[in-house]
Scaffold this motif. Structure first.
Motif, short mmCIF file in Angstrom:
data_model
loop_
_atom_site.label_atom_id
_atom_site.label_comp_id
_atom_site.label_asym_id
_atom_site.label_seq_id
_atom_site.Cartn_x
_atom_site.Cartn_y
_atom_site.Cartn_z
N HIS A 33 0.92 -1.21 0.08
CA HIS A 33 0.01 0.10 0.13
C HIS A 33 0.84 1.43 -0.04
N GLY A 34 0.16 2.39 -0.22
CA GLY A 34 1.20 3.61 -0.44
C GLY A 34 1.66 4.07 0.87
N ARG A 35 1.26 3.55 1.95
CA ARG A 35 2.04 3.95 3.22
C ARG A 35 3.48 3.30 3.68
N LEU A 36 3.77 2.63 3.04
CA LEU A 36 5.16 1.56 3.10
C LEU A 36 6.20 2.52 2.71
N ARG A 37 7.40 2.59 3.15
CA ARG A 37 8.51 3.06 3.16
C ARG A 37 9.03 2.57 1.92
N PRO A 38 9.71 3.44 0.87
CA PRO A 38 10.06 2.82 -0.60
C PRO A 38 11.10 1.63 -0.30
N ALA A 39 11.83 1.59 0.85
CA ALA A 39 12.60 0.24 0.91
C ALA A 39 11.96 -0.72 1.09
N GLU A 40 10.72 -0.72 1.95
CA GLU A 40 10.03 -1.93 2.22
C GLU A 40 9.21 -2.29 1.14
N ARG A 41 8.65 -1.26 0.13
CA ARG A 41 8.08 -1.47 -0.99
C ARG A 41 8.87 -2.29 -1.97
N ARG A 42 10.35 -1.71 -1.92
CA ARG A 42 11.02 -2.32 -2.75
C ARG A 42 11.24 -4.00 -2.38
N GLU A 43 11.43 -4.12 -1.25
CA GLU A 43 11.81 -5.59 -0.77
C GLU A 43 10.59 -6.42 -1.15
N LEU A 44 9.58 -5.79 -0.54
CA LEU A 44 8.30 -6.66 -1.14
C LEU A 44 8.13 -7.04 -2.39
N MET A 45 8.42 -6.17 -3.37
CA MET A 45 8.11 -6.39 -4.77
C MET A 45 9.13 -7.35 -5.18
N ALA A 46 10.51 -7.31 -4.48
CA ALA A 46 11.56 -8.28 -5.03
C ALA A 46 11.04 -9.61 -4.63
#
Ligand code: ADP
Ligand code: MG
Length: 682
Positions: free
Chosen positions: A514-527
């Motif tokens: 979701h849009g409230r994740l920090r960019p690093a978290e989001r990147r890790e999640l996508m990876a």
């Protein structure tokens, strides 16, 4: 000495000639009209009606059709007709909570009938015995069902009475009265069209058009009036775009010559052949890059149609000529996605790539291609040697940001958008750009099969989703849309992911985006999702663009009826990106709870996967006021244009605009006004 025929000396001020427009009058606020107080003007403001001019330009969205006026004795059951008579008695019944029925006995010299209104209890006071009424409606079993009415005077029930976009707070009837009161000021609105043009195009005066718009004698007259007003709008827009083109004619970019070895190797490295549309796009880009005039090209194609492949080609053209390329995306997620797609390919070619967003600054001194968000430009990063800039999702950028990117330099610019725009609209919005369409996706891709079920069958949808997971595929679940804020949207998504982890998706690995994740978290999640460490991504609309995981073959969209058509189409584009057959399951609320519009939207998605076709449908369903959800301030100013119908008008306006670039006068003022706001592509 003979006296001049007008006297020798000019008076201090000439008397105003009757009929001269007084533009200051139409700029006055609505509350100067009799009967408009602060409360009403606030409600009008919510409809965008602030000035007299706004009222004058409030376009009826339809007109009441002509109906016969009948004597009460001659009424035919089911036929829409008008009657005129006098009220004899009136009563109000309340058979249920939330239901009030007003019934009035109305008589003319042929007979008497019961007229019925629903949920307008307050009307009873106005329908006192003796009141003269004119009613439009039809004879039904329980009496004459009233659609519109006039008390003491005719306007709402007249043939071709305008019906205005209204709100719950301001009824169409109220609006009709207000417009009526503003109409005498129609002559105060200056006419921007140069007289010779008006003559050549056989267009009526603007003030006549406004009068006819609000009080046509026939539907044709109303439509002719609308066309004249639409022509003004299109002309103003096209003159602005023509000016932008003329301004750029001076700028010089680097001519990059013929394609070389690097892009040849790139095409060999791709695991597929380019589609004919991609090939065509590349040829057009090559032709642009060979010139010194900066490329200004819009590359539009549906999600997954293969635009990124083309964009990277353009960037590599800069690199092989010894310069740099930059790819700008509107969000960090999207920039990261692009980076993840591009980086491995470039590594294979020995081209260093850097990611540059608000939160990540990889070393970019050596990078030949820089991918980033507007942080790239906002933080004043000096991009020397920039020869090609690709701007993704171009409609999301304001003019300012786009200007900043090219400030002080004139790179070739390729604008990409995954929101297919009907060609008419593209020419209108981006009239200063050349347009390339990637209409056909790679043949290997099977269109996503879309079905629509209502909530009571959602368990079946999840059963199907689990079947895909059990076969080793991955899936998305899109959470219901919550309008309030990104934070409440995120909170709701968290709760939903928790619920799914305990219920339908108990045995699977579920991630939450979701849009409230920090960019690093989001990147890790996508990876992790890409690496198949997660089976399901529960997500808000942040997955709308950019996410590319070919192994994800099924998507569930919850409460799909809350989403717009374009948005659902974008969401659906996250699946069907590999060779496998993919599915999109739209879950909506029960049929009874859906508006006709919502049903049509969902059905359109089931019926078609062609983005351009859906974009047309979207325009049709949403009307002309709101374009594709773009936040283009200037465009919501276009009130009269009918995108589907006005293509020929647009062509005429474009042709006329070419000659009017340097024209000074009211038209030029309107152009300045429109282009002073944010948003119109310039
Ligand atoms: P877009 O940017 O338009 O959404 P992409 O360029 O990201 O589309 O391409 C979507 C997917 O299709 C990617 O996985 C890409 O590798 C693949 N693809 C692109 N062009 C072709 C092609 N000509 N043949 C087969 N697959 C392709
Ligand atoms: Mg892409």
């Amino acid at each position: 000495m003979p006296r001049g025929f007008a006297g020798d000396e000019a008076p201090a001020a000439w008397p105003r000639l009757p009929g001269t427009p007084r533009p200051e009058r139409v700029a006055l606020p609505v509350d100067l009209l009799p009967g408009v107080g602060p409360a009403l003007s606030k409600k009008l403001a919510k409809l965008g009606l602030n000035t007299i001019r706004d009222l004058l330009e409030h376009r009826p969205h339809r007109y009441e059709a002509a109906v016969p006026e009948r004597r009460i004795a001659d009424l035919l059951a089911g036929e829409e007709s008008a009657i005129a008579g006098e009220v004899r008695r009136v009563s109000v019944r309340r058979p249920r909570r939330n239901l009030a029925i007003v019934q009035a006995r109305v008589a003319d010299d042929s007979g008497e009938i019961g007229a019925v209104w629903f949920n307008q209890a307050w009307l009873a006071d106005k329908l006192q015995p003796g009141t003269r009424v004119r009613l439009r409606g039809q004879l039904e079993r329980n009496g004459f069902k009233v659609r519109s009415y006039d008390l003491n005077g005719v306007s709402a029930t007249a043939d071709f009475a305008p019906v205005y976009p209204a709100s719950e707070e301001v009824t169409p009837k109220r609006l009709r009265g207000l417009v009526e009161r503003a109409l005498p000021n129609a002559r105060d609105l200056p006419d921007p069209l140069p007289a010779p043009l008006k003559a050549r195009e056989a267009l009526p005066l603007r003030s006549d058009a406004l009068l006819a718009l609000h009080r046509p004698n026939s539907l044709e007259e109303g439509e002719a009036a609308r066309r004249r007003l639409a022509f003004d709008e299109l002309l103003v827009l096209q003159v602005g775009l023509a000016r932008a083109r003329a301004g750029r004619a001076e700028a010089k970019a680097r001519a990059l010559g013929e394609p070389g070895d690097l892009v040849r190797r790139y095409q060999e490295l791709l695991p597929f052949e380019l589609t004919p549309d991609q090939g065509q796009a590349i040829a057009e880009i090559d032709a642009d890059l060979a010139r010194e005039a900066p490329m200004q090209r819009l590359l539009q194609g549906d999600v997954g149609s293969g635009k990124t492949v083309v964009a990277l080609y353009a960037l590599l053209r800069a690199v092989e000529a010894g310069f740099r390329g930059a790819l700008m995306a509107p969000t960090e997620t999207l920039a990261e996605q692009h980076f993840l797609t591009i980086e491995p390919l470039c590594a294979g070619l020995g081209v260093p790539v850097a990611l540059l967003t608000g939160s990540v600054k990889s070393e970019f001194a050596d990078a030949r291609i820089v991918v980033g968000t507007h942080a790239l430009i906002q933080e004043g990063v000096e991009l020397e040697d920039l020869a090609v800039a690709v701007v993704d999702e171009q409609h999301r950028f304001g003019v300012e940001q786009r200007k900043a990117l090219v400030e002080g330099r004139s790179p070739h610019v390729l604008h990409m958008t995954a929101t297919p725009i009907p060609r008419t609209l593209a020419l209108t919005l981006y009239g200063d750009l050349s347009v390339t369409e990637i209409a056909k996706p790679p043949a290997s891709r099977k269109p996503v099969i879309t079905s629509w079920v209502t909530a009571e069958r959602s368990s079946e949808a999840y059963k199907r989703l689990r079947r895909h997971l059990d076969e080793g595929r991955q899936a998305y679940v899109v959470c219901p849309l919550i309008e309030e804020s990104e934070t409440s949207q995120a909170r709701a998504a968290e709760a939903e992911a928790e619920r799914l982890r305990r219920a339908e998706l108990r045995e699977y690995r579920v991630g939450l985006l979701h849009g409230r994740l920090r960019p690093a978290e989001r990147r890790e999640l996508m990876a992790r999702f890409k690496a198949r460490e997660l089976d399901v991504l529960v997500a808000t609309t942040v997955i709308e663009v950019g996410v590319d995981v070919p192994n994800a073959t099924i998507m569930i969209v919850q409460e799909a009826d809350r989403f717009g058509l374009a948005q659902l189409h974008q969401l659906r584009g996250r699946v069907g990106r590999g060779a496998e057959q993919s599915y999109c399951l739209l879950i909506s609320r029960a049929h009874e709870e859906l508006t006709d519009n919502a049903k049509e939207r969902l059905q359109a998605l089931v019926d078609s996967s062609d983005g351009f076709e859906l974009a047309e449908k979207d325009l049709e369903l949403r009307g002309e006021g709101q374009l594709l959800g773009t936040r283009q301030a200037g465009l919501s100013d276009l009130r009269f244009v009918h995108w589907r119908r006005d293509r020929p008008l647009l062509e005429r306006a474009r042709a006329a605009a070419e000659q009017l670039v340097g024209y000074e006068g009211p038209l030029a003022d309107e152009v300045d006004h429109l282009f002073s706001g944010e948003g119109v592509a310039a």
